[in-house]
Design an enzyme around this catalytic site. Sequence first.
Site, mmCIF file in Angstrom:
data_model
loop_
_atom_site.group_PDB
_atom_site.id
_atom_site.type_symbol
_atom_site.label_atom_id
_atom_site.label_comp_id
_atom_site.label_asym_id
_atom_site.label_seq_id
_atom_site.Cartn_x
_atom_site.Cartn_y
_atom_site.Cartn_z
ATOM 1 C CE1 TYR A 28 -3.570 2.641 0.486
ATOM 2 C CE2 TYR A 28 -2.273 3.381 2.360
ATOM 3 C CZ TYR A 28 -3.302 3.579 1.460
ATOM 4 O OH TYR A 28 -4.055 4.731 1.531
ATOM 5 C CE LYS A 77 -3.210 5.637 -1.645
ATOM 6 N NZ LYS A 77 -4.210 6.325 -2.491
ATOM 7 C CB THR A 132 -13.594 5.941 4.382
ATOM 8 O OG1 THR A 132 -12.231 5.507 4.171
ATOM 9 C CG2 THR A 132 -13.648 7.452 4.344
#
Length: 341
Positions: free
Chosen positions: A221, A225, A258
């Site tokens: 991850y 990014k 989220t």
Amino acid sequence: MWRFLHLLLGFIRLYLDGVKVLIYQLFNESFTLPDLPKQNGKVAIVTGGTRGMGYEISKHLVSLGMHVVIAGNEEDEGLSAVKKIQEEFSESKGSGLLPLCSGLQQHEVEFMYLDLASLMSVQQFVQRYKAKGLPLHVLINNAGIMLVSERRTEDGFELHFGLNYLGHFLLTNLLLDVLKKSGKPGKCSRIVIMSSATHYGGRLSLEDLQGRKCYSAHGAYAQSKLALLLFSYHLQDRLWAKGDPVMVNAVDPGMVDTALYDNLCGPAQMAKRPFAKLLFRTPAEGASTAIYAAAASELEGIGRLYLYNGRKTESSAISYDEQLQARLWKESCALVGLHKA
């Protein structure tokens, strides 16, 4: 032992970055959007615009008068988001609470299917979009996944790298001609790329971009990014070199409450639940800097920024490595079948 250390370091770097962000958010208020100019006649694409921050971005751009295309891989969810936005503004208009949207039409927000984990789906999306004959003034690369177990896209790429980065890399390149035609000096088109503070702990190995030697969800991850940030800076340099009226900026939304965090490890998930409302930003707060990058008049003609909480911020030292940017660009072109380096 080496594999264990690799996994542990990726884990530690990601969670340390997260703790730093939470401490900042505890002592600093969320960025408040200034009054933004109307965007009537402009068209935007928002990937991952069906929920969370993407939904908030889409809704706000519609409120400014943009025609927004929500791009996502869940059709029912996408159509529901479109209906919800239309209903919300219809009610607001009827109650007199939304005078700036008095001309809102049904067609000003729509859904188009896009699976960023499939290069073919990206190509088909671009073909369908161009067939509409619409201009494109704003592209917001928002969609992403985080900390999923090891999986591959249909093209064989590690899922974080394939969806978060390569899918957006191909999408952006295939839409560049429309963005260039839609922009002009003084009214440039804009590309907004969603990065993350996790890039600070990211490591990028051009010899093992797919994590085949030693997979770590945390490392994968963070790498995706960092790759997005390297891409953002290099793309802007290429556009400036040709004098194209397109500005590219990267955004860090902070830590936002989220579904992206549903894959946190067990202890982190337990720690998050009681503190989420206190420490995490809401989706609307997390979306604010991306909306600012997409529409603020003071950012006209300004690119190559890394924006956090509404302000220009220094990204990691490695993200400014122009040689690494160029090498990643060349490798990415080869991976997605773009024969232009």
